[in-house]
Design a protein around this motif. Structure first.
Motif, PDB file in Angstrom:
ATOM      1  N   THR A 352      30.403  38.725 -31.694  1.00 31.59           N
ATOM      2  CA  THR A 352      31.144  39.670 -32.299  1.00 31.59           C
ATOM      3  C   THR A 352      32.793  39.644 -31.927  1.00 31.59           C
ATOM      4  O   THR A 352      33.427  40.383 -32.476  1.00 31.59           O
ATOM      5  CB  THR A 352      30.646  41.067 -31.830  1.00 31.59           C
ATOM      6  OG1 THR A 352      30.602  41.344 -30.548  1.00 31.59           O
ATOM      7  CG2 THR A 352      29.275  41.435 -32.499  1.00 31.59           C
ATOM      8  N   SER A 368      25.060  38.730 -40.961  1.00 29.83           N
ATOM      9  CA  SER A 368      25.659  40.048 -40.632  1.00 29.83           C
ATOM     10  C   SER A 368      26.383  40.529 -41.830  1.00 29.83           C
ATOM     11  O   SER A 368      26.316  41.450 -42.319  1.00 29.83           O
ATOM     12  CB  SER A 368      26.489  40.056 -39.352  1.00 29.83           C
ATOM     13  OG  SER A 368      27.053  41.462 -39.399  1.00 29.83           O
ATOM     14  N   TYR A 394      19.283  39.986 -37.964  1.00 28.46           N
ATOM     15  CA  TYR A 394      20.271  40.846 -38.716  1.00 28.46           C
ATOM     16  C   TYR A 394      19.957  41.610 -40.080  1.00 28.46           C
ATOM     17  O   TYR A 394      20.771  42.254 -40.582  1.00 28.46           O
ATOM     18  CB  TYR A 394      21.320  39.795 -39.132  1.00 28.46           C
ATOM     19  CG  TYR A 394      22.223  39.250 -37.739  1.00 28.46           C
ATOM     20  CD1 TYR A 394      23.413  39.722 -37.577  1.00 28.46           C
ATOM     21  CD2 TYR A 394      21.961  38.084 -37.128  1.00 28.46           C
ATOM     22  CE1 TYR A 394      24.007  39.562 -36.246  1.00 28.46           C
ATOM     23  CE2 TYR A 394      22.433  37.667 -35.967  1.00 28.46           C
ATOM     24  CZ  TYR A 394      23.561  38.408 -35.748  1.00 28.46           C
ATOM     25  OH  TYR A 394      24.151  38.231 -34.553  1.00 28.46           O
ATOM     26  N   GLY A 564      23.035  41.987 -34.568  1.00 27.97           N
ATOM     27  CA  GLY A 564      23.387  42.994 -35.683  1.00 27.97           C
ATOM     28  C   GLY A 564      23.145  44.416 -35.522  1.00 27.97           C
ATOM     29  O   GLY A 564      23.632  44.843 -34.585  1.00 27.97           O
ATOM     30  N   ARG A 565      22.704  45.055 -36.662  1.00 26.55           N
ATOM     31  CA  ARG A 565      22.731  46.417 -36.651  1.00 26.55           C
ATOM     32  C   ARG A 565      21.579  47.040 -35.592  1.00 26.55           C
ATOM     33  O   ARG A 565      21.448  48.112 -35.368  1.00 26.55           O
ATOM     34  CB  ARG A 565      22.377  47.119 -38.110  1.00 26.55           C
ATOM     35  CG  ARG A 565      23.510  46.874 -38.772  1.00 26.55           C
ATOM     36  CD  ARG A 565      23.313  47.684 -40.155  1.00 26.55           C
ATOM     37  NE  ARG A 565      24.104  47.098 -41.303  1.00 26.55           N
ATOM     38  CZ  ARG A 565      23.987  47.369 -42.459  1.00 26.55           C
ATOM     39  NH1 ARG A 565      23.069  48.301 -42.903  1.00 26.55           N
ATOM     40  NH2 ARG A 565      24.859  47.208 -43.382  1.00 26.55           N
TER      41      ARG A 565
END
Length: 580
Positions: A352, A368, A394, A564-565
């Motif tokens: 990130t 992503s 992701y 990811g989320r």
């Protein structure tokens, strides 16, 4: 009225069973059936470039719709090409009817040109596999094959010589009402009573969910809330169980993340719901285990069970949840939720920071951005290999999206042909093939099928010029990578030459606009993304056990790097955890 031949009767019965398309490559022994389709109008013949694609496409269509799909191959090599896609459909429990046309019936057993023995070849990847040797076997044999595929969930193969297909159908054939849907299966009262007692007696219960929880999201959440249970999942259970799940502790297995491993090992009762999870090294051997499955042959083949429950997950929980005593102690659940969030915090940072400047592009970044930009009801088809990792980490499930891959059979080259079958079910629904360069190039010829039918499939190609998962397997086994490098062309240029939209992405800042333009394009499109071949998600610590291969050593962190989320979801779930 002209008398029907066997081929025409065959096509009529398929149409009556709800089949909309027959995928395949035409050939001499198959000509009578293809001609019957041409004159029938109720079924479309979908001409693909390779029969393996036909079987994969049919399997994907069946998984998206839940209804019978069909494929066909001409005699010998033609139907032999079906076998890999049929294996995948069968292991995915996708109802598929495969027609294997055959050499002239008078020549069978005499070493005739293109002779094979389909009744032997397809035995292991089907529930039903028989040959129509005489017109009088129709339509009963085909009806039986259809009901095996639908009723048992998997493949049926019907072999038919071309000369038999051209013969007149019997005048007084018996056509009965076809079974086109599967019933629910309720466990017996004794099993429900035993399971209820085990849940009531246990202090710490964990649920581990697979694809058998499809359609049971509400029931699983109600049960987890009542008994304060963490909920983990296998890869095939992700799309059905992870969304809107305040009890989520992630995924276990070779691609696992979060606290699913700890939750399954630190409980005193583990309930396996609709999963035939193949990696028994990741399952505990010192806790009580219950397995609930609609397929009785799956019960107990991965681990020793204290109770086997034959039943549909939804019906089982509908019977069980009202009867168990509610639990008030959340200590185990809250501890697992904290562990899950902490585990994700540790890996999310790796990809990130400054990803917009990293060249070659991080594949995690591609996944992503793709997750953010894809439609809320998109269908993703995922190639086997590292793309499984990126999809698992992701792609965000929401109850509308579908994620289809060769998750049980583990074949390469599945994403593109499965996207074909998924797209034919709804031309207005977004279908995205997450392809690897190895898998895509293996069946690249069927990109032409997208162009031929103007199918709006979007191929997002993770192009790292290598067989990334194989390299990782070699590394974990203590071997130098060898034979894993691909010398690739400009795939976007090939797409454009074929008449599709194609764009090549080499810098991260180009990616969002490239995906946006591809998604806006009305026809087929390919986005060739040059990704980092070193992004193999190596665990930060390699133990002695790891050197022996993918086993328990790869359990807790397995493939480390980005989630990811899922970190956001874990943080959200922590809001329900009381502060110490």
């Amino acid at each position: 009225m002209a008398k029907q031949n066997v081929a025409e009767q065959f096509v009529d019965i398929l149409a009556r069973a709800g089949v909309k398309r027959l995928y395949g490559v035409v050939g001499d022994s198959l000509n009578p059936v293809v001609d019957a389709i041409r004159r029938n109008g109720a079924i479309d013949w979908i001409h693909v470039r390779h029969e393996e694609t036909a079987a994969f496409a049919a399997g994907a269509e069946a998984q998206v719709t839940g209804s019978l799909a069909a494929c066909a191959g001409s005699c010998g090599p033609g139907n032999l090409h079906l076998i890999n896609g049929l294996y995948d459909a069968h292991r995915s429990m996708a109802p598929v009817l495969a027609l294997a046309s055959h050499i002239p019936s008078s020549e069978i057993g005499l070493g005739y040109f293109q002779e094979t023995h389909p009744e032997l070849l397809f035995q292991e990847c089907s529930h039903y596999n028989e040959m129509i040797s005489h017109p009088e076997q129709m339509p009963r044999l085909l009806q039986t094959a259809i009901q095996h595929a639908i009723g048992r969930g998997g493949v049926s193969v019907v072999t038919m010589p071309g000369d038999v297909a051209s013969k007149p159908a019997p005048e007084k054939s018996i056509e009965h009402a076809l079974v086109t849907t599967r019933p629910t299966v309720r466990p017996g009262d004794d099993e429900i009573d035993k399971l209820c007692r085990m849940v009531d007696e246990a202090k710490r219960v964990t649920l581990f969910c697979g694809s058998g929880t499809a359609g049971a999201h509400t029931e699983v959440m109600e049960f987890a809330e009542k008994i304060k249970s963490p909920v983990g999942h296998a890869l095939r259970g992700k799309e059905w169980i992870q969304y809107d799940n305040p009890y989520d502790v992630g995924m276990s297995g070779l691609l696992g993340y979060g606290a699913a491993y700890e939750a399954t090992h630190e409980c005193d009762l583990l309930i396996l719901l609709g999963t035939d999870f193949p990696y028994n090294a990741f399952l505990p051997d010192d806790v009580k285990i219950v397995q609930v499955d609609v397929r009785p042959e799956h019960l107990g083949r991965r681990s020793k069970l204290d109770l086997a429950v034959w039943g549909d997950v939804r019906e089982t929980l509908r019977c069980l949840t009202p009867r168990v005593k509610p639990k008030s102690d959340r200590k185990f659940l809250d501890r697992m939720l904290r562990k899950h969030a902490n585990a994700l915090e540790g890996v999310v940072k790796a990809y990130t920071r400054k990803v917009e400047k990293h060249v070659p592009i991080h594949p995690e970044y591609v996944a992503s951005v793709l997750d953010d930009m894809a439609d809320e009801d998109a269908v993703f088809t995922v190639d086997t290999g590292m793309n499984n990792v990126w999809a698992a980490r992701y792609l965000t499930p929401n109850g509308k999206r579908r994620v289809i891959g060769s998750f049980s059979h583990g074949s390469m080259a599945n994403a593109l042909p499965q996207a074909i079958g998924a797209q034919f079910t709804d031309l207005n629904r977004q279908v995205v093939a997450m392809s690897g360069d190895g898998g895509f190039s293996m069946l690249m010829g069927d990109f032409l099928t997208l162009v031929q039918y103007d199918l709006p499939v979007k191929v997002v190609l993770f192009n790292n010029s290598s067989l990334g998962m194989v390299e990782l397997e070699m590394l974990v086994a203590g071997l130098p990578s060898y034979g894993t490098t691909n010398k690739n062309p400009d795939f976007a240029a090939i797409a454009r030459a074929a008449g599709a939209y194609g764009v090549r992405v080499e810098k991260p800042k180009q990616l969002p606009s490239a995906l946006k333009d591809a998604f806006k394009h009305k026809g087929p499109a390919l986005v060739d993304v040059v990704t980092d071949p070193n992004a193999l998600s190596i665990p930060p610590k390699i133990s002695a056990e790891m050197v022996s291969g993918f086993a328990l050593s790869a359990s807790k962190i397995v493939l480390d790097g980005g989630v990811g989320r899922m970190l956001q979801m874990a943080r959200s779930n922590l809001r329900n955890v009381p502060r110490p």
